[in-house]
Scaffold this active site. Structure first.
Site, short mmCIF file in Angstrom:
data_model
loop_
_atom_site.label_atom_id
_atom_site.label_comp_id
_atom_site.label_asym_id
_atom_site.label_seq_id
_atom_site.Cartn_x
_atom_site.Cartn_y
_atom_site.Cartn_z
CG ASP A 178 1.28 -3.09 10.23
OD1 ASP A 178 2.16 -2.40 9.65
OD2 ASP A 178 0.51 -3.83 9.60
CG ASP A 194 -1.65 -0.46 7.98
OD1 ASP A 194 -2.50 0.42 7.76
OD2 ASP A 194 -1.47 -1.43 7.23
CG ASP A 231 5.59 -6.73 8.91
OD1 ASP A 231 6.68 -6.18 9.10
OD2 ASP A 231 4.79 -7.04 9.82
NE ARG A 238 -2.07 -4.52 -1.40
CZ ARG A 238 -1.64 -3.89 -0.30
NH1 ARG A 238 -0.55 -4.29 0.31
NH2 ARG A 238 -2.33 -2.88 0.19
CB THR A 290 2.82 0.51 6.29
OG1 THR A 290 1.45 0.27 6.65
CG2 THR A 290 3.69 0.19 7.49
N GLY A 326 0.84 -1.20 0.00
CA GLY A 326 0.00 0.00 0.00
C GLY A 326 0.87 1.25 0.00
NE ARG A 369 -2.46 -5.13 5.32
CZ ARG A 369 -1.58 -5.55 4.41
NH1 ARG A 369 -0.88 -6.65 4.61
NH2 ARG A 369 -1.42 -4.91 3.30
#
Ligand code: ADP
Ligand code: F6P
Length: 324
Positions: A133, A131, A107, A76, A129, A15, A175
């Site tokens: 995360d 996120d 990741d 992707r 990202t 993303g 996510r």
């Protein structure tokens, strides 16, 4: 002994995130300052397999630091999950004289970088990202812009929610992680914050909270719901039926990934991109750049991928107390 690095590549994968352009710019300019040639690989690993490779000079990244998205494009690519795809990618790098690549992504993109490293192409990951995360780093490029975009949007929904005395469920991205929801929940003064790491799927608690707040005279009720929980529209229907209070769902969606990066994203991306170019030029491979306790540093990708990250108990507790 580390082999000599003459040409490096840079790609963005997964993303997109605001600040990726600042990171690309930093890789290009720091790489050139270090005396190597820099090539841009378009559209992530898919572009690598399609040989969409361009030369990048300092001027090619002018006027990009302030722009959202990624000038290289992203994708992707399922083919890159296969050994054949990874071997083909490494062969293409060799054909184009690319000794190492900076991979800007999350990741998943790091796993691609790890695979390329095993095929003999040096790789360095940079956390890109919205996120937040990625376990080895306290900061990921794009998070700050995304939460500020979401925060502004949530303020606006809150205005109309108050006017109409409605309950609003606002779904934010992330996510499987609840960082965007937690930060916006606190910053927007939400009445309920639902994050996948903590949610008990007991809607009765939310319903009781709404009814009690209404009795106390609150005209709005903002629920921030993380994408990892989802189902905001059906949740709104159930809550309206149980409380008798008009309840609407707003899914903020991709607007959170766009827009001009904040100063913080531009700065972190610039330092991280430059750091990645430096360690790649030194001959390091299979590393990722991170930020911890005020320092930029790097980790082995295998170790970074094995690390676990969780929401701070203290921050979560505070968020609950402040929302009451
Ligand atoms: P993110 O990097 O934001 O986590 P994805 O998980 O979609 O995003 O990963 C981005 C891309 O990285 C994938 O489309 C794929 O090309 C590559 N990738 C993901 N997982 C692997 C894997 N296990 N092995 C090789 N490449 C992978
Ligand atoms: O990883 C960034 C992110 O925006 C997540 O928050 C979200 O789950 C996902 O990407 C959406 O991905 P796509 O662009 O494939 O719909």
């Amino acid at each position: 002994m580390a082999r000599e690095i003459k040409t490096i590549g840079v790609l963005t994968s997964g993303g997109d995130a605001p600040g990726m352009n600042a990171a690309i710019r930093a890789v290009v300019r720091k790489g050139i300052a270090n005396g190597v040639k820099v090539k841009g690989i378009k559209k992530g690993y898919q572009g690598l397999l399609n040989e969409e490779i361009i030369d990048l000079e300092k001027k090619d990244v002018s006027d990009t630091i302030q722009r959202g998205g990624t000038i290289l494009g992203t994708a992707r690519c399922s083919e890159f999950r296969t050994l054949e795809g990874q071997q083909a990618g490494a062969e293409i790098c060799k054909k184009h004289g690319i000794d190492g690549i900076v991979v800007i992504g999350g990741d998943g993109s790091y796993k691609g970088a790890q695979a390329l490293s095993k095929q003999g192409i040096n790789t360095i990951g940079v956390p890109g990202t919205i996120d937040l995360d990625i376990a080895c780093t306290e900061y990921t490029i794009g998070f700050d812009t995304a939460i500020n975009t979401a925060m502004d949007a949530i303020d606006k929904v809150r205005d109309t929610s108050s006017s109409h005395e409605r309950c609003s469920i606002i779904e934010v991205m992330g996510r499987d992680a609840g960082y965007i929801a937690l930060w916006c929940g606190v910053a927007n003064g939400a009445e309920d914050i639902l994050i996948p790491e903590k949610y008990d799927y007991n809607e009765q608690n939310i319903i009781n909270n709404i009814i009690n707040n209404r009795k106390r005279g609150k005209t709005h009720h903002i629920i921030i719901n993380a994408e990892g929980i989802g189902h905001s529209t059906s949740m709104a229907r159930r809550i309206e039926a149980a409380t008798g209070i008009e309840t609407r769902a707003t899914i903020l969606g991709y607007m959170q990934r766009g827009g001009n990066p904040t100063c913080k994203d531009r700065f972190y991306a610039s330092i991280m991109g430059a750091y990645a170019a430096d360690i790649l030029c030194e001959g390091k491979t299979n590393r990722v750049v991170g930020y911890q306790h005020g320092e930029f540093l790097d980790f082995d990708i295998d170790e970074a991928l094995a690390m676990k990250k969780d929401i701070s108990e203290y921050q979560y507790e505070v968020s609950r107390i402040l929302s009451m």
